[in-house]
Design an enzyme around this catalytic site. Structure first.
Site, PDB file in Angstrom:
ATOM      1  N   THR A 185      40.987  26.734   5.951  1.00 18.37           N
ATOM      2  CA  THR A 185      41.740  27.876   6.464  1.00 18.37           C
ATOM      3  C   THR A 185      40.791  29.062   6.513  1.00 18.37           C
ATOM      4  OG1 THR A 185      43.669  27.016   5.287  1.00 18.37           O
ATOM      5  CG2 THR A 185      43.804  29.275   6.124  1.00 18.37           C
ATOM      6  N   LYS A 215      39.995  20.381  -0.762  1.00 14.44           N
ATOM      7  CA  LYS A 215      41.151  20.877  -0.025  1.00 14.44           C
ATOM      8  C   LYS A 215      41.621  19.756   0.899  1.00 14.44           C
ATOM      9  CE  LYS A 215      42.741  25.129   2.097  1.00 14.44           C
ATOM     10  NZ  LYS A 215      42.345  26.453   2.603  1.00 14.44           N
ATOM     11  N   GLU A 272      45.547  27.930 -10.829  1.00 19.36           N
ATOM     12  CA  GLU A 272      45.464  28.769  -9.619  1.00 19.36           C
ATOM     13  C   GLU A 272      46.864  29.239  -9.257  1.00 19.36           C
ATOM     14  OE1 GLU A 272      43.657  25.872  -7.019  1.00 19.36           O
ATOM     15  OE2 GLU A 272      45.518  24.801  -6.696  1.00 19.36           O
TER      16      GLU A 272
HETATM   17  C1  LIG Z   1      48.391  26.582   3.334  1.00 24.55           C
HETATM   18  C2  LIG Z   1      47.274  26.794   4.010  1.00 24.55           C
HETATM   19  O1  LIG Z   1      46.146  27.417   3.479  1.00 24.55           O
HETATM   20  C3  LIG Z   1      46.234  27.927   2.189  1.00 24.55           C
HETATM   21  C4  LIG Z   1      47.132  29.076   2.170  1.00 24.55           C
HETATM   22  C5  LIG Z   1      46.622  30.343   2.370  1.00 24.55           C
HETATM   23  C6  LIG Z   1      47.558  31.527   2.394  1.00 24.55           C
HETATM   24  O2  LIG Z   1      48.779  31.290   2.474  1.00 24.55           O
HETATM   25  O3  LIG Z   1      47.047  32.662   2.321  1.00 24.55           O
HETATM   26  C7  LIG Z   1      45.251  30.560   2.539  1.00 24.55           C
HETATM   27  C8  LIG Z   1      44.356  29.521   2.355  1.00 24.55           C
HETATM   28  C9  LIG Z   1      44.829  28.259   1.767  1.00 24.55           C
HETATM   29  N1  LIG Z   1      44.746  28.321   0.341  1.00 24.55           N
HETATM   30  C10 LIG Z   1      47.126  26.406   5.426  1.00 24.55           C
HETATM   31  O4  LIG Z   1      48.070  25.799   5.949  1.00 24.55           O
HETATM   32  O5  LIG Z   1      46.073  26.728   6.001  1.00 24.55           O
END
Ligand SMILES: C=C(O[C@@H]1C=C(C(=O)O)C=C[C@H]1N)C(=O)O
Length: 285
Positions: free
Chosen positions: A34, A146, A179
């Site tokens: 992400t 991830k 986390e």
């Molecule tokens: C859930 C995702 O990514 C995660 C969520 C976030 C966020 O909600 O800020 C950011 C990065 C990841 N930890 C996704 O679907 O990309």
């Protein structure tokens, strides 16, 4: 703001596009990144791609981004200059049951979403965390990766938060802090910064690594260790207790770096280093 590229080809977001027996769909057999796009630049793109490649290796397949997908990502960043860019890599279709194919035909899926607007406020005001009753499993072979198996986070997000809380803090079965639902966490004690060791659980975020390197450059000592939520373990020299900290912050690729003001009944003060880190890494919202 929704757009979709499959293997580098722009695809109607509503069109059927991935085989029904894709292993990412069937078994979560894949990875994702992400990324934040800021003024047309994909922040820390090299680090995201490198982590994906290392994670693919840990899952037993080789991967490097195809030229088509790399071009599509750069195109997406121009089309959506301030957005969230997501790259999923699945091991594609094939294999027999759980057994993966020897030579997988990987799928790369790129999508664009908006960055949650409240993250800007979070950077300014900090956030409060409530500890989730959903505990994170321990699997050293997957720790840090991830991968596409995010059901624990889905269960965490399904639980309603107390009215005062903005997100959930996740512990493992031993009661160690790992986390939040979607971000890594750091605690500050003088010139020392402590973050949970992710040897058995959790996601080793790209922003987590960028923050660690920036903190070292700023002269902080960094320690990755077990953080005991209750802080009442006798004779446990392997962990530190959460109650001893006055400052905490969280990090991920979209929200950057955000102070924590509260975890359950424990209150924390914002630390000036978080704004210094946002400026140093150019991750202000
Ligand atoms: C859930 C995702 O990514 C995660 C969520 C976030 C966020 O909600 O800020 C950011 C990065 C990841 N930890 C996704 O679907 O990309």
């Amino acid at each position: 703001m929704d757009a979709l590229w499959i293997n580098g080809i722009a695809t109607d977001i509503g069109a059927p596009c991935i085989q029904a027996n894709d292993r990412g769909l069937s078994y979560g057999d894949g990875l994702f990144a992400t990324m934040r796009v800021s003024y047309g630049k994909i922040l820390f793109l090299g680090s995201h791609l490198s982590r994906l490649q290392q994670s693919a290796h840990r899952l037993g397949f080789g991967w490097q981004i195809s030229q088509q997908s790399q071009s599509a990502m750069l195109e997406a960043a121009q089309q959506y200059p301030n957005s969230c860019l997501k790259l999923m890599v699945s091991r594609g279709a094939g294999g027999r049951g759980y057994t993966p194919p020897e030579q997988p035909d990987l799928n790369e899926i790129i999508s664009v979403q908006s960055i949650p607007t409240h993250y800007r406020n979070w950077q300014r005001s900090g956030i409060a965390l409530a500890t989730s009753s959903i505990q994170l499993g321990q699997q050293p072979r997957l720790a840090g990766i991830k991968h596409l198996n995010r059901l624990e986070q889905v269960l965490i997000k399904r639980r309603p938060l107390p009215q005062w809380a903005d997100d959930s803090l996740a512990l493992d079965a031993k009661g160690d802090v790992i986390e939040t639902s979607m971000a890594n966490i750091f605690f500050i004690d003088g010139q020392s910064v402590i973050t949970p060791v992710l040897s058995h659980s959790g996601v080793s975020g790209v922003m987590r690594q960028q923050i660690i390197e920036a903190l070292i450059e700023l002269g902080f000592d960094i320690k990755m260790t077990r953080i005991d939520y209750l802080g009442d373990r006798e004779n446990d020299t392997e962990s530190v207790g959460l109650p001893q900290f006055q400052h905490a912050f969280i990090t991920n690729s979209l929200l950057g770096c955000v102070d924590v003001t509260r975890i359950d009944a424990q209150y924390f003060q914002a630390h000036p280093v978080t704004e210094i880190l946002r400026r140093k890494l150019n991750i202000q919202l």
